[in-house]
Write an enzyme that holds these catalytic residues in place. Structure first.
Site, mmCIF file in Angstrom:
data_model
loop_
_atom_site.group_PDB
_atom_site.id
_atom_site.type_symbol
_atom_site.label_atom_id
_atom_site.label_comp_id
_atom_site.label_asym_id
_atom_site.label_seq_id
_atom_site.Cartn_x
_atom_site.Cartn_y
_atom_site.Cartn_z
ATOM 1 N N ARG A 110 0.858 -1.191 0.000
ATOM 2 C CA ARG A 110 0.000 0.000 0.000
ATOM 3 C C ARG A 110 0.893 1.240 0.000
ATOM 4 N NH1 ARG A 110 2.294 2.012 3.770
ATOM 5 N NH2 ARG A 110 0.726 3.638 3.712
ATOM 6 N N GLY A 111 0.212 2.406 -0.139
ATOM 7 C CA GLY A 111 0.961 3.644 -0.319
ATOM 8 C C GLY A 111 1.069 3.893 -1.819
ATOM 9 N N ALA A 112 0.715 5.113 -2.241
ATOM 10 C CA ALA A 112 0.545 5.370 -3.677
ATOM 11 C C ALA A 112 1.742 4.947 -4.551
ATOM 12 C CB ALA A 112 0.201 6.848 -3.884
ATOM 13 N N ARG A 152 -7.635 -0.407 -6.768
ATOM 14 C CA ARG A 152 -7.858 0.732 -5.872
ATOM 15 C C ARG A 152 -8.007 1.989 -6.742
ATOM 16 N NH1 ARG A 152 -4.281 1.201 -0.647
ATOM 17 N NH2 ARG A 152 -6.183 2.244 0.053
ATOM 18 N N GLN A 207 -2.395 2.387 9.862
ATOM 19 C CA GLN A 207 -1.103 2.402 9.169
ATOM 20 C C GLN A 207 -0.060 3.208 9.962
ATOM 21 O OE1 GLN A 207 -4.050 2.845 7.719
ATOM 22 N NE2 GLN A 207 -4.068 2.259 5.573
ATOM 23 N N ASP A 245 -2.100 10.710 -2.264
ATOM 24 C CA ASP A 245 -2.513 9.649 -3.201
ATOM 25 C C ASP A 245 -2.837 10.196 -4.572
ATOM 26 O OD1 ASP A 245 -3.072 8.271 -0.469
ATOM 27 O OD2 ASP A 245 -3.123 6.708 -1.999
ATOM 28 N N ASN A 256 -5.429 12.304 0.392
ATOM 29 C CA ASN A 256 -4.536 11.436 1.165
ATOM 30 C C ASN A 256 -5.417 10.704 2.168
ATOM 31 O OD1 ASN A 256 -1.818 10.520 1.798
ATOM 32 N ND2 ASN A 256 -2.039 11.614 3.727
ATOM 33 N N LYS A 257 -4.823 9.829 2.937
ATOM 34 C CA LYS A 257 -5.564 8.985 3.885
ATOM 35 C C LYS A 257 -6.595 9.784 4.682
ATOM 36 C CE LYS A 257 -5.374 5.471 4.334
ATOM 37 N NZ LYS A 257 -6.379 4.715 3.531
HETATM 38 O O1 MRU Z 1 -4.579 3.168 2.179
HETATM 39 P P1 MRU Z 1 -3.096 3.386 2.079
HETATM 40 O O2 MRU Z 1 -2.347 2.801 3.240
HETATM 41 O O3 MRU Z 1 -2.547 2.947 0.748
HETATM 42 O O4 MRU Z 1 -2.917 4.965 2.157
HETATM 43 C C1 MRU Z 1 -1.645 5.498 1.988
HETATM 44 C C2 MRU Z 1 -1.585 6.965 2.157
HETATM 45 O O5 MRU Z 1 -2.557 7.625 2.408
HETATM 46 C C3 MRU Z 1 -0.242 7.597 1.932
HETATM 47 O O6 MRU Z 1 -0.114 8.749 2.715
HETATM 48 C C4 MRU Z 1 -0.084 7.983 0.464
HETATM 49 O O7 MRU Z 1 -0.397 6.914 -0.365
HETATM 50 C C5 MRU Z 1 1.276 8.460 0.182
HETATM 51 S S1 MRU Z 1 2.499 7.195 0.308
HETATM 52 C C6 MRU Z 1 3.988 7.905 -0.002
#
Ligand code: MRU
Length: 330
Positions: free
Chosen positions: A46-48, A81, A188, A229, A239-240
């Site tokens: 996970r994470g963009a 996603r 997370q 994201d 973002n999250k």
């Molecule tokens: O749902 P996730 O864990 O994929 O969400 C991730 C985030 O919100 C991060 O802050 C974002 O993707 C940036 S990662 C460098």
């Protein structure tokens, strides 16, 4: 030591299965496009930026099995996603590569796709280092920041975006204390950021999301730094969940708020935040807490049970003697 988040190893995509953190370090060797898609969908990876890299290798896995199935592989991965634009950006690069080298024999065609996936991966690490260098320049020699979710090495090809800034700051001799929001519902921040930073020897303190306001008021915070994201053409940033609340709190307390992200996260085709597709997930992610340990065993924690809302933010106090308004004269 932080393990590699993703690695192309022996013709498979090895990822750290982040669902098991911080309890266990589990690796998942994805052998097919469908497995890579499953890893993205379930947040094992996970994470963009990491999602984009995993998807690129996912296309490669699909092509290795059947070079005629690249289109299907891309469609399967694209359905995992919706919010992180890095996913679609990486898939587009793989689609273009497949198209450009369509006339090559199997071995060379696969080699071209592998080269592109590796390039996407390596570029991300280089970009994170640049983000880190630029970002660290606004941090003082000593200070404290708040971060949300995980925008670290585990969310990228390595180094991280928001957490990459902290890593770069440390390389410049700066000492930053980090407050990590636990980041409900999937934690997370508690499970991954607290673990990642503690493993790397950072001074990290875990807080519940609801404590950020009191923290900004009661302790000196130099900045809020988060990842992204998808960044729309006008700068609106997804973002999250919880990032918006944090930004409102930061504005209220005059704390600078930074989003750190590579250009692969910027989506010029999306005019504003209102046009960003926001993923909605399984309700049980809120009804239930993730199983197992929810943060590293000995992580430092700030755990105030209450906070104080100043009178000027309160419209009225409803009592059995009526609604009282400021100035109060109880
Ligand atoms: O749902 P996730 O864990 O994929 O969400 C991730 C985030 O919100 C991060 O802050 C974002 O993707 C940036 S990662 C460098």
């Amino acid at each position: 030591m932080i393990p590699k988040t993703l690695e192309w190893l022996g013709g498979k995509l090895r990822i750290v299965d982040q669902r098991a953190l911080p309890d266990k370090l589990v690796f998942w060797d994805c052998e097919s496009c469908s497995e890579a898609a499953e890893a993205i969908r379930t947040l094992a990876v996970r994470g963009a930026p990491a999602i984009g890299i995993a998807a690129a290798y996912g296309v490669l896995l699909g092509a290795k099995r059947d070079r005629g199935a690249v289109k299907d592989a891309i469609a399967e991965l694209a359905s995992t996603r919706p919010t992180a634009v890095n996913l679609f950006w990486a898939l587009e690069r793989m689609r273009e590569t497949a198209e450009r080298f369509a006339d090559l024999p199997d071995r060379d065609f696969i080699a071209a796709l592998e080269r592109e996936a590796r390039t996407i991966h390596e570029e991300d690490v280089r970009n994170n280092r640049k983000i880190g260098e630029f970002g660290q320049s606004f941090l003082p020699e000593r200070g404290a920041v708040i971060t949300h979710c995980n925008a670290g090495a585990m969310a990228t090809g390595g180094h991280g975006t928001a957490l990459g800034i902290l890593r770069s700051a440390r390389e410049h001799g700066k000492e930053m204390k980090v407050y990590a929001d636990e980041t409900r519902p999937l934690l997370q921040g508690a499970r991954i950021t607290a673990w990642e930073l503690a493993e790397d020897g950072f001074d990290v303190t875990l807080i519940c999301d609801s404590m950020a306001g009191a923290l900004m008021r009661d302790r000196a915070i130099n900045a809020v730094i988060v990842g992204a994201d998808r960044i729309a053409a006008n700068g609106d940033t997804a973002n999250k969940i919880g990032t918006y609340s944090l930004a409102v709190l930061a504005a209220h307390h005059h704390v600078p708020f930074y989003a750190a992200a590579p250009y692969s996260t910027i989506d010029p085709k999306t005019p504003s935040g209102a046009d960003i597709p926001i993923e909605e997930r399984d309700p049980d992610e809120i009804r239930e807490l993730p199983a197992g340990r929810r943060a590293p065993q000995n992580i430092s924690v700030w755990n105030p049970a209450f906070d104080v809302t100043p009178a000027w933010l309160i419209t009225g106090i409803v009592t059995e003697r009526g609604i009282k308004k400021a100035p109060y004269n109880f």
